[in-house]
Design a protein around this motif. Structure first.
Motif, PDB file in Angstrom:
ATOM      1  N   ASP A  19       0.825  -1.206   0.000  1.00  0.00           N
ATOM      2  CA  ASP A  19       0.000   0.000   0.000  1.00  0.00           C
ATOM      3  C   ASP A  19       0.862   1.260   0.000  1.00  0.00           C
ATOM      4  O   ASP A  19       0.616   2.184  -0.775  1.00  0.00           O
ATOM      5  CB  ASP A  19      -0.929  -0.007   1.213  1.00  0.00           C
ATOM      6  CG  ASP A  19      -1.764   1.249   1.303  1.00  0.00           C
ATOM      7  OD1 ASP A  19      -2.352   1.639   0.275  1.00  0.00           O
ATOM      8  OD2 ASP A  19      -1.825   1.835   2.394  1.00  0.00           O
ATOM      9  N   PHE A  20       1.881   1.299   0.841  1.00  0.00           N
ATOM     10  CA  PHE A  20       2.760   2.463   0.866  1.00  0.00           C
ATOM     11  C   PHE A  20       3.504   2.617  -0.458  1.00  0.00           C
ATOM     12  O   PHE A  20       3.661   3.725  -0.961  1.00  0.00           O
ATOM     13  CB  PHE A  20       3.762   2.374   2.020  1.00  0.00           C
ATOM     14  CG  PHE A  20       3.169   2.682   3.357  1.00  0.00           C
ATOM     15  CD1 PHE A  20       2.296   3.741   3.534  1.00  0.00           C
ATOM     16  CD2 PHE A  20       3.469   1.903   4.454  1.00  0.00           C
ATOM     17  CE1 PHE A  20       1.735   4.029   4.764  1.00  0.00           C
ATOM     18  CE2 PHE A  20       2.923   2.176   5.698  1.00  0.00           C
ATOM     19  CZ  PHE A  20       2.052   3.234   5.847  1.00  0.00           C
ATOM     20  N   TRP A  21       3.962   1.509  -1.028  1.00  0.00           N
ATOM     21  CA  TRP A  21       4.686   1.575  -2.288  1.00  0.00           C
ATOM     22  C   TRP A  21       3.793   2.107  -3.407  1.00  0.00           C
ATOM     23  O   TRP A  21       4.210   2.938  -4.204  1.00  0.00           O
ATOM     24  CB  TRP A  21       5.218   0.185  -2.646  1.00  0.00           C
ATOM     25  CG  TRP A  21       6.063   0.197  -3.876  1.00  0.00           C
ATOM     26  CD1 TRP A  21       7.380   0.528  -3.959  1.00  0.00           C
ATOM     27  CD2 TRP A  21       5.647  -0.127  -5.199  1.00  0.00           C
ATOM     28  NE1 TRP A  21       7.808   0.426  -5.258  1.00  0.00           N
ATOM     29  CE2 TRP A  21       6.763   0.022  -6.040  1.00  0.00           C
ATOM     30  CE3 TRP A  21       4.446  -0.530  -5.761  1.00  0.00           C
ATOM     31  CZ2 TRP A  21       6.704  -0.216  -7.402  1.00  0.00           C
ATOM     32  CZ3 TRP A  21       4.390  -0.770  -7.118  1.00  0.00           C
ATOM     33  CH2 TRP A  21       5.513  -0.613  -7.919  1.00  0.00           C
ATOM     34  N   VAL A  22       2.556   1.613  -3.450  1.00  0.00           N
ATOM     35  CA  VAL A  22       1.625   2.052  -4.489  1.00  0.00           C
ATOM     36  C   VAL A  22       1.259   3.525  -4.281  1.00  0.00           C
ATOM     37  O   VAL A  22       1.147   4.279  -5.253  1.00  0.00           O
ATOM     38  CB  VAL A  22       0.377   1.137  -4.489  1.00  0.00           C
ATOM     39  CG1 VAL A  22      -0.725   1.719  -5.339  1.00  0.00           C
ATOM     40  CG2 VAL A  22       0.744  -0.241  -4.987  1.00  0.00           C
ATOM     41  N   CYS A  23       1.097   3.944  -3.030  1.00  0.00           N
ATOM     42  CA  CYS A  23       0.782   5.359  -2.760  1.00  0.00           C
ATOM     43  C   CYS A  23       1.946   6.273  -3.144  1.00  0.00           C
ATOM     44  O   CYS A  23       1.727   7.374  -3.652  1.00  0.00           O
ATOM     45  CB  CYS A  23       0.424   5.551  -1.291  1.00  0.00           C
ATOM     46  SG  CYS A  23      -1.224   4.966  -0.880  1.00  0.00           S
ATOM     47  N   VAL A  24       3.165   5.828  -2.899  1.00  0.00           N
ATOM     48  CA  VAL A  24       4.333   6.642  -3.244  1.00  0.00           C
ATOM     49  C   VAL A  24       4.429   6.832  -4.752  1.00  0.00           C
ATOM     50  O   VAL A  24       4.778   7.904  -5.236  1.00  0.00           O
ATOM     51  CB  VAL A  24       5.621   5.997  -2.685  1.00  0.00           C
ATOM     52  CG1 VAL A  24       6.861   6.593  -3.319  1.00  0.00           C
ATOM     53  CG2 VAL A  24       5.676   6.156  -1.178  1.00  0.00           C
ATOM     54  N   HIS A  25       4.078   5.812  -5.506  1.00  0.00           N
ATOM     55  CA  HIS A  25       4.146   5.892  -6.968  1.00  0.00           C
ATOM     56  C   HIS A  25       2.862   6.433  -7.591  1.00  0.00           C
ATOM     57  O   HIS A  25       2.656   6.309  -8.800  1.00  0.00           O
ATOM     58  CB  HIS A  25       4.492   4.526  -7.556  1.00  0.00           C
ATOM     59  CG  HIS A  25       5.886   4.099  -7.222  1.00  0.00           C
ATOM     60  ND1 HIS A  25       6.994   4.666  -7.795  1.00  0.00           N
ATOM     61  CD2 HIS A  25       6.362   3.178  -6.342  1.00  0.00           C
ATOM     62  CE1 HIS A  25       8.085   4.106  -7.313  1.00  0.00           C
ATOM     63  NE2 HIS A  25       7.730   3.200  -6.421  1.00  0.00           N
ATOM     64  N   LYS A  26       2.007   7.011  -6.762  1.00  0.00           N
ATOM     65  CA  LYS A  26       0.776   7.700  -7.205  1.00  0.00           C
ATOM     66  C   LYS A  26      -0.148   6.800  -8.022  1.00  0.00           C
ATOM     67  O   LYS A  26      -0.738   7.228  -8.996  1.00  0.00           O
ATOM     68  CB  LYS A  26       1.114   8.949  -8.028  1.00  0.00           C
ATOM     69  CG  LYS A  26       1.966   9.962  -7.301  1.00  0.00           C
ATOM     70  CD  LYS A  26       1.166  10.658  -6.254  1.00  0.00           C
ATOM     71  CE  LYS A  26       2.013  11.762  -5.633  1.00  0.00           C
ATOM     72  NZ  LYS A  26       1.487  12.213  -4.395  1.00  0.00           N
ATOM     73  N   LYS A  27      -0.268   5.538  -7.612  1.00  0.00           N
ATOM     74  CA  LYS A  27      -1.194   4.642  -8.287  1.00  0.00           C
ATOM     75  C   LYS A  27      -2.476   4.460  -7.486  1.00  0.00           C
ATOM     76  O   LYS A  27      -3.392   3.791  -7.928  1.00  0.00           O
ATOM     77  CB  LYS A  27      -0.536   3.290  -8.541  1.00  0.00           C
ATOM     78  CG  LYS A  27       0.624   3.403  -9.500  1.00  0.00           C
ATOM     79  CD  LYS A  27       1.210   2.075  -9.839  1.00  0.00           C
ATOM     80  CE  LYS A  27       2.376   2.296 -10.795  1.00  0.00           C
ATOM     81  NZ  LYS A  27       2.804   1.093 -11.425  1.00  0.00           N
ATOM     82  N   PHE A  28      -2.510   5.026  -6.290  1.00  0.00           N
ATOM     83  CA  PHE A  28      -3.696   5.023  -5.432  1.00  0.00           C
ATOM     84  C   PHE A  28      -4.084   6.459  -5.136  1.00  0.00           C
ATOM     85  O   PHE A  28      -3.218   7.319  -4.973  1.00  0.00           O
ATOM     86  CB  PHE A  28      -3.405   4.358  -4.094  1.00  0.00           C
ATOM     87  CG  PHE A  28      -3.842   2.937  -3.967  1.00  0.00           C
ATOM     88  CD1 PHE A  28      -4.696   2.337  -4.853  1.00  0.00           C
ATOM     89  CD2 PHE A  28      -3.383   2.175  -2.909  1.00  0.00           C
ATOM     90  CE1 PHE A  28      -5.082   1.019  -4.715  1.00  0.00           C
ATOM     91  CE2 PHE A  28      -3.763   0.866  -2.755  1.00  0.00           C
ATOM     92  CZ  PHE A  28      -4.609   0.289  -3.664  1.00  0.00           C
ATOM     93  N   SER A  29      -5.368   6.694  -5.034  1.00  0.00           N
ATOM     94  CA  SER A  29      -5.800   7.983  -4.518  1.00  0.00           C
ATOM     95  C   SER A  29      -5.578   7.966  -3.005  1.00  0.00           C
ATOM     96  O   SER A  29      -5.369   6.911  -2.411  1.00  0.00           O
ATOM     97  CB  SER A  29      -7.277   8.225  -4.848  1.00  0.00           C
ATOM     98  OG  SER A  29      -8.085   7.270  -4.212  1.00  0.00           O
ATOM     99  N   ASP A  30      -5.622   9.134  -2.393  1.00  0.00           N
ATOM    100  CA  ASP A  30      -5.349   9.222  -0.962  1.00  0.00           C
ATOM    101  C   ASP A  30      -6.349   8.412  -0.145  1.00  0.00           C
ATOM    102  O   ASP A  30      -5.973   7.701   0.781  1.00  0.00           O
ATOM    103  CB  ASP A  30      -5.361  10.682  -0.512  1.00  0.00           C
ATOM    104  CG  ASP A  30      -4.228  11.476  -1.126  1.00  0.00           C
ATOM    105  OD1 ASP A  30      -3.213  10.860  -1.508  1.00  0.00           O
ATOM    106  OD2 ASP A  30      -4.354  12.710  -1.228  1.00  0.00           O
ATOM    107  N   LEU A  31      -7.613   8.521  -0.493  1.00  0.00           N
ATOM    108  CA  LEU A  31      -8.651   7.825   0.264  1.00  0.00           C
ATOM    109  C   LEU A  31      -8.533   6.308   0.108  1.00  0.00           C
ATOM    110  O   LEU A  31      -8.684   5.561   1.080  1.00  0.00           O
ATOM    111  CB  LEU A  31     -10.025   8.308  -0.201  1.00  0.00           C
ATOM    112  CG  LEU A  31     -11.218   7.818   0.597  1.00  0.00           C
ATOM    113  CD1 LEU A  31     -11.117   8.282   2.047  1.00  0.00           C
ATOM    114  CD2 LEU A  31     -12.500   8.330  -0.025  1.00  0.00           C
ATOM    115  N   MET A  32      -8.239   5.857  -1.085  1.00  0.00           N
ATOM    116  CA  MET A  32      -8.084   4.420  -1.325  1.00  0.00           C
ATOM    117  C   MET A  32      -6.869   3.883  -0.561  1.00  0.00           C
ATOM    118  O   MET A  32      -6.924   2.808   0.033  1.00  0.00           O
ATOM    119  CB  MET A  32      -7.924   4.165  -2.822  1.00  0.00           C
ATOM    120  CG  MET A  32      -8.071   2.750  -3.229  1.00  0.00           C
ATOM    121  SD  MET A  32      -9.756   2.193  -3.408  1.00  0.00           S
ATOM    122  CE  MET A  32     -10.268   3.062  -4.861  1.00  0.00           C
TER     123      MET A  32
END
Length: 121
Positions: A19-32
């Motif tokens: 989850d952190f890796w995907v968030c860092v690479h902007k593949k998740f929205s903040d809420l997701m």
């Protein structure tokens, strides 16, 4: 059945890292990303807290192991689907901004054409 508590803790930590890796690479929205972080922490807590982790005593039966594997496959698929939905949502928002800018530029060009020709619509 300490082994199942350890396995579930590792799975929760892996989902949290993913989850952190995907968030860092902007593949998740903040809420997701926040939702998956909370779910990962809940998985870790279910395997660590003694009162909640009593479920592991039932894991010596084969059908429970199969159910856990099925649960993990469904959870992984949901993670991938939510990542795709989040990416499409961000692309949709970007396209909406581009359309808005193009419409604004179009109106500006039409206004300049009308000024040069002296004609109204």
């Amino acid at each position: 059945m300490l082994i199942w508590n350890i396995v579930l803790t590792i799975i929760g930590v892996l989902f949290l890292i993913a989850d952190f890796w995907v968030c860092v690479h902007k593949k998740f929205s903040d809420l997701m990303g926040m939702g998956w972080s909370v779910l990962s922490i809940m998985i870790i807590m279910c395997s660590i807290i003694p009162g909640i982790s009593n479920w592991s005593q039932f894991m010596d039966r084969p059908e429970c192991i199969a159910a856990l594997i099925l649960f993990l496959v469904i959870l992984f698929d949901a993670f991938l689907i939510s990542m795709m939905i989040s990416q499409l949502s961000m692309k949709n928002q970007e396209l909406a901004m581009q359309v808005s800018l193009l419409n604004q530029e179009n109106e500006k060009i039409l206004f300049e054409i009308n000024e040069l020709t002296g004609k109204e619509k």
